[in-house]
Write a protein that holds these residues in place. Structure first.
Motif, PDB file in Angstrom:
ATOM      1  N   GLN A 327      16.286 -21.784  36.739  1.00 43.01           N
ATOM      2  CA  GLN A 327      14.902 -21.536  36.328  1.00 43.01           C
ATOM      3  C   GLN A 327      14.039 -22.779  36.512  1.00 43.01           C
ATOM      4  O   GLN A 327      12.919 -22.712  37.031  1.00 43.01           O
ATOM      5  CB  GLN A 327      14.873 -21.083  34.866  1.00 43.01           C
ATOM      6  N   ILE A 328      14.565 -23.941  36.113  1.00 48.11           N
ATOM      7  CA  ILE A 328      13.796 -25.186  36.251  1.00 48.11           C
ATOM      8  C   ILE A 328      13.573 -25.516  37.724  1.00 48.11           C
ATOM      9  O   ILE A 328      12.475 -25.923  38.131  1.00 48.11           O
ATOM     10  CB  ILE A 328      14.525 -26.342  35.543  1.00 48.11           C
ATOM     11  N   VAL A 329      14.607 -25.327  38.541  1.00 48.31           N
ATOM     12  CA  VAL A 329      14.469 -25.623  39.969  1.00 48.31           C
ATOM     13  C   VAL A 329      13.439 -24.699  40.601  1.00 48.31           C
ATOM     14  O   VAL A 329      12.604 -25.123  41.419  1.00 48.31           O
ATOM     15  CB  VAL A 329      15.836 -25.493  40.673  1.00 48.31           C
ATOM     16  N   THR A 330      13.467 -23.410  40.227  1.00 48.99           N
ATOM     17  CA  THR A 330      12.502 -22.453  40.782  1.00 48.99           C
ATOM     18  C   THR A 330      11.080 -22.836  40.406  1.00 48.99           C
ATOM     19  O   THR A 330      10.160 -22.795  41.233  1.00 48.99           O
ATOM     20  CB  THR A 330      12.811 -21.034  40.283  1.00 48.99           C
ATOM     21  N   GLU A 331      10.872 -23.209  39.143  1.00 47.55           N
ATOM     22  CA  GLU A 331       9.537 -23.607  38.704  1.00 47.55           C
ATOM     23  C   GLU A 331       9.081 -24.882  39.425  1.00 47.55           C
ATOM     24  O   GLU A 331       7.904 -25.009  39.787  1.00 47.55           O
ATOM     25  CB  GLU A 331       9.544 -23.818  37.188  1.00 47.55           C
ATOM     26  N   ALA A 332       9.988 -25.818  39.632  1.00 39.53           N
ATOM     27  CA  ALA A 332       9.627 -27.064  40.320  1.00 39.53           C
ATOM     28  C   ALA A 332       9.253 -26.799  41.771  1.00 39.53           C
ATOM     29  O   ALA A 332       8.302 -27.384  42.300  1.00 39.53           O
ATOM     30  CB  ALA A 332      10.785 -28.054  40.243  1.00 39.53           C
ATOM     31  N   ARG A 333       9.970 -25.908  42.431  1.00 38.83           N
ATOM     32  CA  ARG A 333       9.654 -25.564  43.817  1.00 38.83           C
ATOM     33  C   ARG A 333       8.301 -24.872  43.915  1.00 38.83           C
ATOM     34  O   ARG A 333       7.522 -25.122  44.841  1.00 38.83           O
ATOM     35  CB  ARG A 333      10.746 -24.663  44.398  1.00 38.83           C
ATOM     36  N   ALA A 334       8.012 -23.995  42.945  1.00 41.68           N
ATOM     37  CA  ALA A 334       6.726 -23.286  42.972  1.00 41.68           C
ATOM     38  C   ALA A 334       5.557 -24.223  42.710  1.00 41.68           C
ATOM     39  O   ALA A 334       4.447 -23.998  43.204  1.00 41.68           O
ATOM     40  CB  ALA A 334       6.737 -22.151  41.947  1.00 41.68           C
TER      41      ALA A 334
END
Length: 491
Positions: A327-334
């Protein structure tokens, strides 16, 4: 034997440009064949290129000197010399290139990204390319420029989304081995992991990479242990996971103390303050491990950490940790800005830029500038005509006028180039026009001696005709004077 190297010093040397050729076409019944010297070939460049199949800088550790090939010289008949071959060096994704002073030259991220570490030298122009209406048959050619050469430093920073940090033997290698398909070395003694391990983890539709960074200890940011060597591998990570050992038997250690020590080292290293942190209380399958985790969890949550109780051996709590990281990685990529297509930035030269500078140093005048220094490197100082051509070029650039303005006098020392590679001469203002060497600028007297004999006979006949006409006119004028004044011997 060393199997992983993430920092090397490499000497790179590009190829030199080939020299131009000074040649005159010779063929029967063609006395004015003209210049036909070809240009020299370009020197090969040294290029660093990211290759996904390369994971270490080991190759350059064993072979720290690399050189591209030189360009070939030009030849008569307008034949251009062959270009030198570029030397392409594959490097891992995440390689940072620095100079000897530590200045970053390039940050190579992404397969296929390239950087020219040393540019090849330009090939010299042959005399056929130097010919013009004013200089019809140059008796010289330009030399090829030397290629760039020097030392660079390459540092590898792992490109991963998640970094596992913690004390030696905290269980980081065990954790990455069960979260991914990575197979790091696992043993029951400190500093088992001597190199960063990378693994690919899948959580639903999200795929991310996780890095196991070798153990940190107090003083790691100052070079103690392995920390300073491998702290650079956490710089690119989006999230840090503190792996805390809940079953340690070392005196003076507990999860909270370990966390404070590692955070202190990360803060001393710098640049990681904005990274989100998670805490993984590891080894809760050990009898006392769960008790220590229960005592520690509340304090960690009060400090703002998300806490996960895990066991790599019993596979406990791994799913929750995995999806939280995803979840954190997805938010950082977005949150990252959309990568724009390559843009070309044009920086036009300033209107008042003369292309060179002149400074006075201990009674001498030093000239610096891309053009003057390049022209000096291209000049064959054993050829007077080539030196005159250099003087003409410098005069057209305005070097002589500027020397007068800064107070230079005839006979003063003039230096062109940097301290370690300069040309020094005594300034004679008349040299700027090349008068002593070439006569009047723009004329080539050799062409006068090569004209056909029939042309020379015609000119001689024209001269005789003109002299005879002059004599007849003089006789007619004398006769008219005698008729008017009469013969007077005593006059």
């Amino acid at each position: 034997m060393t199997t992983f190297v993430d920092r090397v010093e490499l000497y790179v040397a590009a190829g030199n440009g080939g020299h131009g050729c000074a040649s005159v076409h010779r063929e029967k019944f063609k006395p004015l064949g003209g210049p036909d010297g070809g240009n020299g070939g370009e020197g090969g460049s040294v290029i660093l290129t990211v290759d996904a199949n390369v994971t270490t800088l080991l190759e350059y550790h064993h072979s720290p000197k690399r050189k591209a090939t030189n360009g070939k010289p030009g030849a008569g008949g307008h034949r251009t010399g062959a270009n030198g071959e570029d030397l392409v060096l594959p490097v891992p994704d995440g390689t940072v290139v620095l100079d000897k002073k530590g200045n970053v030259l390039a940050d190579l991220v992404g397969h296929g990204t390239s950087f020219v570490a040393a540019a090849g030298g330009r090939g010299g122009l042959g005399n056929s390319s130097l010919a013009s209406a004013r200089r019809k048959a140059p008796g010289f050619a330009l030399l090829g420029e030397p290629g760039e050469a020097g030392d660079i430093v390459m540092e590898l920073k792992s490109v991963a989304d998640v970094a596992l940090v913690g004390y030696p033997s905290a269980g980081k290698s065990s954790l990455i081995s069960v979260l991914s398909a990575a197979k790091p070395k696992i043993a029951d003694y400190p500093f088992t992991t001597l190199i960063p391990n990378l693994g690919v983890v899948t959580a639903g539709d999200t795929v991310y990479t996780i890095a196991d960074v070798p153990g940190l200890i107090p003083g790691a940011s100052q070079g103690r242990g392995l920390g300073l060597e491998f702290l650079r591998h956490v710089e690119r990570c989006e999230v840090l996971v503190h792996v805390l050992d809940c079953a340690t038997l070392e005196p003076g250690r507990d999860p909270l103390t370990d966390l404070e020590t590692i955070e202190s080292e990360l803060s001393a290293y710098g640049g990681l303050e904005n990274r989100p942190r998670l805490v993984a209380l590891n080894k809760v399958d050990v009898p006392d491990g769960q008790d220590i985790a229960d005592l520690t969890r509340a304090s960690l949550e009060e400090r703002g950490y998300r806490v996960f109780e895990v066991s790599a051996l019993a596979h406990k709590g791994l799913r929750e940790l995995n999806y939280a990281l995803a979840q954190i990685v997805t938010e950082a990529r977005a949150a990252k800005p959309v990568q724009e297509s390559t843009r070309i930035v044009l920086r036009p030269t300033a209107v008042d830029d003369a292309g060179f500078t002149i400074s006075e140093e201990d009674g001498a005048f030093r000239i610096r500038g891309i053009k003057p220094e390049r022209w000096v490197r291209q000049t064959d100082f054993s050829n007077d005509e080539a030196v005159g051509y250099l003087a003409d070029r410098l005069a057209r650039l305005g070097v002589e006028d500027q020397l007068w303005k800064v107070g230079a006098q005839e006979g003063d020392t003039v230096i062109i180039g940097p301290e370690d590679n300069a040309v020094v001469f005594d300034w004679e203002p008349t040299m700027a026009a090349g008068a002593e060497m070439l006569g009047r600028r723009g004329e080539d007297h050799r062409m006068e001696t090569q004209r056909p004999a029939v042309d020379r006979r015609r000119e001689k006949q024209k001269g005789r005709d003109a002299a005879e006409s002059e004599y007849l006119a003089f006789e007619a004028l004398s006769s008219s004077r005698q008729a008017l004044e009469g013969d007077d011997e005593d006059y």
